[in-house]
Design a protein around this motif. Sequence first.
Motif, PDB file in Angstrom:
ATOM      1  N   MET A  63       0.841  -1.192   0.000  1.00  0.00           N
ATOM      2  CA  MET A  63       0.000   0.000   0.000  1.00  0.00           C
ATOM      3  C   MET A  63       0.875   1.240   0.000  1.00  0.00           C
ATOM      4  N   TYR A  64       0.304   2.334  -0.504  1.00  0.00           N
ATOM      5  CA  TYR A  64       1.061   3.562  -0.728  1.00  0.00           C
ATOM      6  C   TYR A  64       0.242   4.782  -0.297  1.00  0.00           C
ATOM      7  N   TRP A  65       0.965   5.842   0.045  1.00  0.00           N
ATOM      8  CA  TRP A  65       0.369   7.169   0.156  1.00  0.00           C
ATOM      9  C   TRP A  65       1.063   8.094  -0.824  1.00  0.00           C
TER      10      TRP A  65
ATOM     11  N   ILE B  47       5.033  10.094  -4.469  1.00  0.00           N
ATOM     12  CA  ILE B  47       4.957   9.071  -3.440  1.00  0.00           C
ATOM     13  C   ILE B  47       5.450   9.647  -2.116  1.00  0.00           C
ATOM     14  N   MET B  48       4.773   9.263  -1.049  1.00  0.00           N
ATOM     15  CA  MET B  48       5.216   9.644   0.293  1.00  0.00           C
ATOM     16  C   MET B  48       5.752   8.407   1.012  1.00  0.00           C
TER      17      MET B  48
ATOM     18  N   SER C 146      11.385  -2.699  -5.322  1.00  0.00           N
ATOM     19  CA  SER C 146      10.364  -1.964  -4.595  1.00  0.00           C
ATOM     20  C   SER C 146      10.437  -0.491  -4.968  1.00  0.00           C
ATOM     21  N   GLU C 147      10.899  -0.231  -6.184  1.00  0.00           N
ATOM     22  CA  GLU C 147      11.078   1.141  -6.606  1.00  0.00           C
ATOM     23  C   GLU C 147       9.761   1.869  -6.763  1.00  0.00           C
ATOM     24  N   LYS C 148       9.818   3.159  -6.542  1.00  0.00           N
ATOM     25  CA  LYS C 148       8.611   3.964  -6.605  1.00  0.00           C
ATOM     26  C   LYS C 148       8.247   4.295  -8.044  1.00  0.00           C
ATOM     27  N   LEU C 149       6.970   4.625  -8.237  1.00  0.00           N
ATOM     28  CA  LEU C 149       6.494   5.181  -9.494  1.00  0.00           C
ATOM     29  C   LEU C 149       6.782   6.669  -9.489  1.00  0.00           C
ATOM     30  N   VAL C 150       7.331   7.168 -10.592  1.00  0.00           N
ATOM     31  CA  VAL C 150       7.542   8.607 -10.745  1.00  0.00           C
ATOM     32  C   VAL C 150       6.574   9.087 -11.810  1.00  0.00           C
ATOM     33  N   PHE C 151       5.738  10.032 -11.431  1.00  0.00           N
ATOM     34  CA  PHE C 151       4.679  10.502 -12.324  1.00  0.00           C
ATOM     35  C   PHE C 151       5.050  11.807 -13.000  1.00  0.00           C
ATOM     36  N   GLY C 152       4.517  11.989 -14.203  1.00  0.00           N
ATOM     37  CA  GLY C 152       4.529  13.294 -14.860  1.00  0.00           C
ATOM     38  C   GLY C 152       3.407  14.136 -14.295  1.00  0.00           C
ATOM     39  N   LYS C 153       3.306  15.366 -14.799  1.00  0.00           N
ATOM     40  CA  LYS C 153       2.341  16.322 -14.280  1.00  0.00           C
ATOM     41  C   LYS C 153       0.938  16.127 -14.845  1.00  0.00           C
TER      42      LYS C 153
END
Lengths: 113, 113
Positions: free
Chosen positions: A32-34, A45-46, B98-105
């Motif tokens: 799960m993510y915030w 991501i937090m 377990s890398e995070k997603l990096v989003f565009g705007k």
Amino acid sequence: DTAVSQTPKYLVTQMGNDKSIKCEQNLGHDTMYWYKQDSKKFLKIMFSYNNKELIINETVPNRFSPKSPDKAHLNLHINSLELGDSAVYFCASSRLAGDGEQYFGPGTRLTVT
Amino acid sequence: DQQVKQNSPSLSVQEGRISILNCDYTNSMFDYFLWYKKYPAEGPTFLISISSIKDKNEDGRFTVFLNKSAKHLSLHIVPSQPGDSAVYFCAATLQGGSEKLVFGKGTKLTVNP
């Protein structure tokens, strides 16, 4: 049946208060993510929890404390709220850690006055 | 530092025509890319993804193209429908961890009837 739910949907509070946002997923996911979407619309991501263990902790003020009582729940507690905390907070879940296909809740719009 | 960029904040197309949404990234380590769609007052929903070992992935009316050398991907919607009107987010990550997603705007797409 809602897959990822968040409460409350809207939260208006004054500076200095402490508030919590709750999140629950019924998908049986492990992770799960915030996320925080600020006024510039960036979705960042937090935190991320996998099986109740913290695996991602971005540079977030320690006024923000996530808590995962079990795999299906990830709550976010915020102490001493500041004006800059105003944003939309999204909870999400995924089957596995690092799984790009994430399921998002509807968001909680927090307004700090 | 924006690692994922969507330089067009908005796009307007006629129903039945093609919509092309663009995304650029700067981190050459990214190897998995996703598109999410977001309606107002809802959380983002996963739309389509592509691994860096491919240059194209198709799902119905949606096709994602990846140009690794240019660090560029695009989402094509053919034919566009009014129900496609939403904000489209491009995201990138490293697969398998377990890398995070990096989003565009995000790019707001409006499909006019």
